[in-house]
Design a protein around this motif. Structure first.
Motif, PDB file in Angstrom:
ATOM      1  N   HIS A 167       0.810  -1.213   0.000  1.00 30.59           N
ATOM      2  CA  HIS A 167       0.000   0.000   0.000  1.00 30.59           C
ATOM      3  C   HIS A 167       0.851   1.275   0.000  1.00 30.59           C
ATOM      4  O   HIS A 167       0.620   2.199  -0.781  1.00 30.59           O
ATOM      5  N   ALA A 168       1.853   1.330   0.834  1.00 32.81           N
ATOM      6  CA  ALA A 168       2.618   2.575   0.967  1.00 32.81           C
ATOM      7  C   ALA A 168       3.299   2.945  -0.353  1.00 32.81           C
ATOM      8  O   ALA A 168       3.249   4.107  -0.784  1.00 32.81           O
ATOM      9  N   ALA A 169       3.910   1.961  -0.993  1.00 34.64           N
ATOM     10  CA  ALA A 169       4.704   2.270  -2.190  1.00 34.64           C
ATOM     11  C   ALA A 169       3.844   2.546  -3.421  1.00 34.64           C
ATOM     12  O   ALA A 169       4.320   3.148  -4.381  1.00 34.64           O
ATOM     13  N   HIS A 170       2.594   2.105  -3.384  1.00 36.60           N
ATOM     14  CA  HIS A 170       1.783   2.299  -4.603  1.00 36.60           C
ATOM     15  C   HIS A 170       1.408   3.772  -4.801  1.00 36.60           C
ATOM     16  O   HIS A 170       1.129   4.201  -5.916  1.00 36.60           O
ATOM     17  N   ILE A 171       1.463   4.546  -3.711  1.00 39.18           N
ATOM     18  CA  ILE A 171       0.953   5.925  -3.746  1.00 39.18           C
ATOM     19  C   ILE A 171       1.639   6.745  -4.846  1.00 39.18           C
ATOM     20  O   ILE A 171       1.003   7.483  -5.589  1.00 39.18           O
ATOM     21  N   GLU A 172       2.951   6.572  -4.950  1.00 39.19           N
ATOM     22  CA  GLU A 172       3.665   7.439  -5.907  1.00 39.19           C
ATOM     23  C   GLU A 172       3.500   6.992  -7.360  1.00 39.19           C
ATOM     24  O   GLU A 172       4.007   7.650  -8.264  1.00 39.19           O
ATOM     25  N   HIS A 173       2.758   5.909  -7.575  1.00 41.72           N
ATOM     26  CA  HIS A 173       2.479   5.470  -8.949  1.00 41.72           C
ATOM     27  C   HIS A 173       1.149   6.022  -9.460  1.00 41.72           C
ATOM     28  O   HIS A 173       0.729   5.676 -10.558  1.00 41.72           O
ATOM     29  N   ILE A 174       0.498   6.828  -8.647  1.00 42.65           N
ATOM     30  CA  ILE A 174      -0.797   7.357  -9.061  1.00 42.65           C
ATOM     31  C   ILE A 174      -0.807   8.863  -8.904  1.00 42.65           C
ATOM     32  O   ILE A 174      -0.390   9.399  -7.865  1.00 42.65           O
ATOM     33  N   CYS A 175      -1.258   9.509  -9.949  1.00 43.46           N
ATOM     34  CA  CYS A 175      -1.425  10.965  -9.929  1.00 43.46           C
ATOM     35  C   CYS A 175      -2.845  11.225 -10.436  1.00 43.46           C
ATOM     36  O   CYS A 175      -3.258  10.653 -11.444  1.00 43.46           O
ATOM     37  N   VAL A 176      -3.573  12.063  -9.728  1.00 40.71           N
ATOM     38  CA  VAL A 176      -4.992  12.257 -10.035  1.00 40.71           C
ATOM     39  C   VAL A 176      -5.240  13.687 -10.505  1.00 40.71           C
ATOM     40  O   VAL A 176      -4.669  14.638  -9.947  1.00 40.71           O
ATOM     41  N   THR A 177      -6.073  13.827 -11.527  1.00 38.80           N
ATOM     42  CA  THR A 177      -6.517  15.151 -11.965  1.00 38.80           C
ATOM     43  C   THR A 177      -8.039  15.159 -11.907  1.00 38.80           C
ATOM     44  O   THR A 177      -8.689  14.380 -12.612  1.00 38.80           O
ATOM     45  N   THR A 178      -8.571  16.020 -11.054  1.00 40.60           N
ATOM     46  CA  THR A 178     -10.021  16.032 -10.871  1.00 40.60           C
ATOM     47  C   THR A 178     -10.461  17.383 -10.304  1.00 40.60           C
ATOM     48  O   THR A 178      -9.638  18.288 -10.140  1.00 40.60           O
ATOM     49  N   ASP A 179     -11.743  17.513 -10.063  1.00 40.25           N
ATOM     50  CA  ASP A 179     -12.287  18.751  -9.506  1.00 40.25           C
ATOM     51  C   ASP A 179     -11.628  19.056  -8.151  1.00 40.25           C
ATOM     52  O   ASP A 179     -11.179  18.157  -7.443  1.00 40.25           O
ATOM     53  N   GLU A 180     -11.621  20.335  -7.814  1.00 37.06           N
ATOM     54  CA  GLU A 180     -10.947  20.723  -6.569  1.00 37.06           C
ATOM     55  C   GLU A 180     -11.672  20.177  -5.333  1.00 37.06           C
ATOM     56  O   GLU A 180     -11.037  19.840  -4.331  1.00 37.06           O
TER      57      GLU A 180
END
Ligand code: PA5
Length: 463
Positions: A167-180
């Motif tokens: 779980h901890a290491a997966h975080i930096e593999h995801i970048c999200v673009t969405t509403d504020e």
């Protein structure tokens, strides 16, 4: 830097006849409505049409570039999880501004880009089989933060990452673009601590390519986003002119409306004589269809408005659709995308000097042949009284592509005024999303599910 040119000679009545072309008087009559359309659009610039100002959001641009710099060299693949307006601009600009062989390594050590803008299990399942998620950055893009397709993909790849990395290491593999603020995706960003970017208010999906929606993935794969934004800003300045004759967006918009409403041409064909620009036609197809394709006018009357966009590629489609375009119904008008100076000079070798049917090609260039085919097609269509305009790109550069994006977005916004429809909503798209939620059993959509099930006609099949 070269200005994008719009040549509309071949859409004029003098050239293709009064039945199919626009007369000087008809254009002159659109001078005031065009000015009013532009004023109505520009008046909303600081209010709810914030996409107009995206080229000037320099703090956002720097943040995007900082993020891209911070992950440079870390991933082999960038994968966009998004659909519609959250995907088409990125696909088009990547094709236009990176090598067609980018994913084979032609652009050097940059990551490969994949945009998974569908949920066909054979696309998604094959991706899981072929790619190592641990070498991949997933950019999850959804303005609403709820779209079923994108959320399903997110759940899948998040799970794959957690299984491989924890779980901890997966975080930096995801970048999200969405509403504020709105949408479950923003809530998830808060819980997980993913890197994230904002789709600002007043920026609908199909107008979002110059927001982090497009800028983040494009920066990650080496596109000169500042060049694109400069082109868009330069075009934005040109498009502030209220004079129909000097504003390319106003002319384009007025022609689209006239072709459909006065000349009986409901089909708008965008034909790119450039492989690199060809997917801009897909981007524009969505922009046009979702913006102008509306059942109701702004006053609430049924109008069933909207042109039907068609995409074509020269020269490929000369050997496929051109027969119809030349001799079929007079229900189409054409927008060519044309490049004067390609980046490559490729000479055709000489051989078989005694065989005239091939020897004439020897020593000539592919540019000459390509441009001869393009100009020949344009002349032939014009002679067949098929109205056409051409966007002339002196070269395919970030600056020229940026100009095109801003021009067409402003054109379509003004079309909304001419057609009398809201160019910025998409009730038809929302209806499809609601139907999918209902059929997937999402809580709160039970009544819709019952309606769909009771309305389903008895199946008629030939086995
Ligand atoms: O232009 C639009 O509004 C749509 O095509 C959306 O971009 C598309 O439906 C995806 O929506 P979202 O970005 O909210 O996931």
């Amino acid at each position: 830097m070269a200005r994008l040119e719009l040549d509309y000679t071949n859409a004029l009545a003098d050239v293709v006849g009064a039945d199919h072309g626009v007369s000087a008087a008809e254009l002159e009559a659109l001078r005031t409505p065009s000015r009013d359309a532009l004023r109505a659009v520009q008046a909303r610039r600081k209010r709810d049409l914030r996409w107009l100002d995206l080229p000037y959001e320099s703090a956002v641009h720097e943040r995007v570039l900082d993020y891209a710099g911070s992950v440079a060299g870390r991933f082999e693949n960038v994968v966009v999880l998004g659909i519609g307006g959250s995907a088409l601009g990125t696909i088009a600009l990547h094709a236009a501004l990176n090598s067609p062989y980018h994913n084979l390594g032609a652009s050097g050590p940059l990551p490969r880009l994949f945009v998974l803008d569908n949920i066909d299990p054979d696309l998604i399942g094959e991706f899981l089989d072929q790619f190592d998620p641990t070498k991949t950055l997933f950019n999850v893009i959804s303005k609403s933060g709820t779209t079923a397709e994108t959320m399903a993909q997110f759940l899948l790849f998040r799970d794959a990452l957690i299984q491989r990395l924890g779980h901890a290491a997966h975080i930096e593999h995801i970048c999200v673009t969405t509403d504020e603020r709105k949408g479950v995706l923003r809530e998830i960003v808060g819980r997980e601590g993913y890197a994230s970017f904002v789709v600002p208010d007043g920026v609908g999906g199909r107008f979002s390519v110059l927001s982090p929606v497009g800028l983040v993935p494009l920066a990650l794969v080496g596109v000169d986003i500042k060049g694109v934004l400069k082109g868009a800003a330069d075009m934005d300045e040109r498009c502030k002119s209220e004079d129909l004759w000097s504003n390319p967006a106003l002319i384009h918009s007025a022609l689209q409306w006239t072709m459909q409403q006065k000349k009986g041409k409901p089909i708008a064909v965008t034909m790119s004589y450039s492989q690199r620009l060809s997917l801009l036609a897909d981007w524009y197809a969505q922009l046009l269809a979702e913006s102008i394709g509306k059942r109701r006018s702004r006053e609430g009357r049924d109008v069933f408005a909207g042109p039907t966009p068609v995409r074509a590629l020269g020269v490929t489609d000369q050997h496929s659709q051109m027969q119809l375009y030349m001799e079929g119904p007079f229900d189409k008008w054409f927008t060519f995308l044309s490049v004067e100076q390609p980046d490559h000079a490729v000479t055709i070798p000489s051989a078989y000097e005694d065989l005239e049917a091939v020897s004439y090609l020897g020593g000539r260039t592919f540019t000459e042949l390509f441009q001869a085919e393009r100009d020949g097609a344009r002349v032939a269509l014009t002679e067949a009284r098929r109205p056409n305009v051409t966007f002339h790109f002196s070269q395919v550069t970030p600056h020229s592509v940026g100009q095109f994006l801003q021009c067409l977005e402003i054109s379509v916004a003004c079309m909304g005024e001419h057609y009398g429809v809201d160019a910025f909503d998409q009730p038809g798209v929302e209806a499809g999303k609601i139907a999918a939620y209902a059929l997937m059993g999402r809580a709160g959509f039970e009544q819709r599910r019952a309606e769909i099930e009771s309305a389903s006609p008895k199946t008629q099949r030939i086995v």
